[in-house]
Design a protein around this motif. Structure first.
Motif, PDB file in Angstrom:
ATOM      1  N   ILE A 227      29.125   2.753 100.241  1.00  0.00           N
ATOM      2  CA  ILE A 227      30.163   1.719 100.292  1.00  0.00           C
ATOM      3  C   ILE A 227      31.336   2.260  99.492  1.00  0.00           C
ATOM      4  O   ILE A 227      31.204   2.558  98.304  1.00  0.00           O
ATOM      5  N   CYS A 228      32.478   2.421 100.139  1.00  0.00           N
ATOM      6  CA  CYS A 228      33.645   3.032  99.509  1.00  0.00           C
ATOM      7  C   CYS A 228      34.843   2.101  99.596  1.00  0.00           C
ATOM      8  O   CYS A 228      34.999   1.365 100.566  1.00  0.00           O
ATOM      9  N   PHE A 229      35.695   2.179  98.594  1.00  0.00           N
ATOM     10  CA  PHE A 229      36.935   1.413  98.560  1.00  0.00           C
ATOM     11  C   PHE A 229      38.068   2.353  98.221  1.00  0.00           C
ATOM     12  O   PHE A 229      37.884   3.266  97.425  1.00  0.00           O
ATOM     13  N   PRO A 230      39.260   2.162  98.790  1.00  0.00           N
ATOM     14  CA  PRO A 230      39.640   1.162  99.778  1.00  0.00           C
ATOM     15  C   PRO A 230      39.019   1.493 101.133  1.00  0.00           C
ATOM     16  O   PRO A 230      38.335   2.505 101.281  1.00  0.00           O
ATOM     17  N   LYS A 231      39.305   0.636 102.100  1.00  0.00           N
ATOM     18  CA  LYS A 231      38.834   0.909 103.457  1.00  0.00           C
ATOM     19  C   LYS A 231      39.350   2.285 103.866  1.00  0.00           C
ATOM     20  O   LYS A 231      40.431   2.701 103.468  1.00  0.00           O
TER      21      LYS A 231
END
Length: 73
Positions: free
Chosen positions: A12-16
Protein backbone atom coordinates in the motif's frame (compact mmCIF):
# COMPACT_ATOMS: atom_id res chain seq x y z
CA UNK A 1 9.70 2.83 -13.81
CA UNK A 2 9.69 -0.87 -13.12
CA UNK A 3 10.56 -0.43 -9.41
CA UNK A 4 7.50 1.78 -8.85
CA UNK A 5 5.23 -0.73 -10.54
CA UNK A 6 6.61 -3.50 -8.32
CA UNK A 7 6.24 -1.47 -5.10
CA UNK A 8 2.71 -0.28 -5.90
CA UNK A 9 1.63 -3.81 -6.80
CA UNK A 10 3.16 -5.33 -3.68
CA UNK A 11 2.47 -2.71 -0.98
CA UNK A 12 0.00 0.00 0.00
CA UNK A 13 1.71 3.18 -1.20
CA UNK A 14 0.90 6.87 -0.97
CA UNK A 15 0.25 9.06 -2.88
CA UNK A 16 -1.73 7.23 -5.53
CA UNK A 17 0.55 6.07 -8.31
CA UNK A 18 -1.01 8.49 -10.79
CA UNK A 19 -0.08 11.39 -8.46
CA UNK A 20 3.61 10.65 -7.90
CA UNK A 21 4.60 13.48 -10.25
CA UNK A 22 1.52 15.63 -9.57
CA UNK A 23 3.76 18.59 -8.84
CA UNK A 24 4.74 18.74 -12.51
CA UNK A 25 1.18 19.77 -13.31
CA UNK A 26 1.93 23.07 -11.57
CA UNK A 27 5.69 23.39 -11.98
CA UNK A 28 7.59 22.60 -15.16
CA UNK A 29 10.64 20.46 -14.48
CA UNK A 30 12.80 22.67 -16.72
CA UNK A 31 11.99 25.68 -14.51
CA UNK A 32 12.48 23.90 -11.19
CA UNK A 33 14.97 25.61 -8.87
CA UNK A 34 14.21 24.28 -5.39
CA UNK A 35 12.95 20.99 -3.98
CA UNK A 36 11.49 20.91 -0.48
CA UNK A 37 11.57 17.51 1.19
CA UNK A 38 9.29 16.93 4.14
CA UNK A 39 10.26 15.24 7.39
CA UNK A 40 7.91 12.32 6.86
CA UNK A 41 5.17 11.51 4.36
CA UNK A 42 1.47 11.52 5.09
CA UNK A 43 0.59 7.88 5.55
CA UNK A 44 -3.16 7.59 5.92
CA UNK A 45 -5.56 6.85 3.08
CA UNK A 46 -6.61 9.98 1.13
CA UNK A 47 -4.04 12.25 2.77
CA UNK A 48 -1.02 12.29 0.45
CA UNK A 49 -1.96 14.01 -2.79
CA UNK A 50 1.48 14.13 -4.40
CA UNK A 51 2.36 17.68 -3.37
CA UNK A 52 4.70 18.55 -0.52
CA UNK A 53 2.88 19.62 2.66
CA UNK A 54 -0.48 19.23 0.97
CA UNK A 55 -3.51 16.97 1.40
CA UNK A 56 -6.73 16.47 -0.52
CA UNK A 57 -9.38 19.12 0.00
CA UNK A 58 -11.60 18.43 3.00
CA UNK A 59 -9.18 16.27 5.00
CA UNK A 60 -9.91 16.90 8.68
CA UNK A 61 -8.60 17.38 11.25
CA UNK A 62 -5.85 19.56 9.81
CA UNK A 63 -2.56 17.72 10.21
CA UNK A 64 -0.04 19.08 12.72
CA UNK A 65 2.58 19.89 10.08
CA UNK A 66 0.05 21.91 8.09
CA UNK A 67 -1.13 23.73 11.23
CA UNK A 68 2.47 24.79 11.87
CA UNK A 69 2.87 26.04 8.31
CA UNK A 70 -0.40 28.00 8.46
CA UNK A 71 0.63 29.51 11.79
CA UNK A 72 3.97 30.68 10.36
CA UNK A 73 2.38 32.11 7.23
Amino acid sequence: MKILRIKYNRFICFPKRKNIFFCLKYCFFQRLKVVIIGQYPYHEKNQADGLCFSVYHGILPILASLKNIFTEV
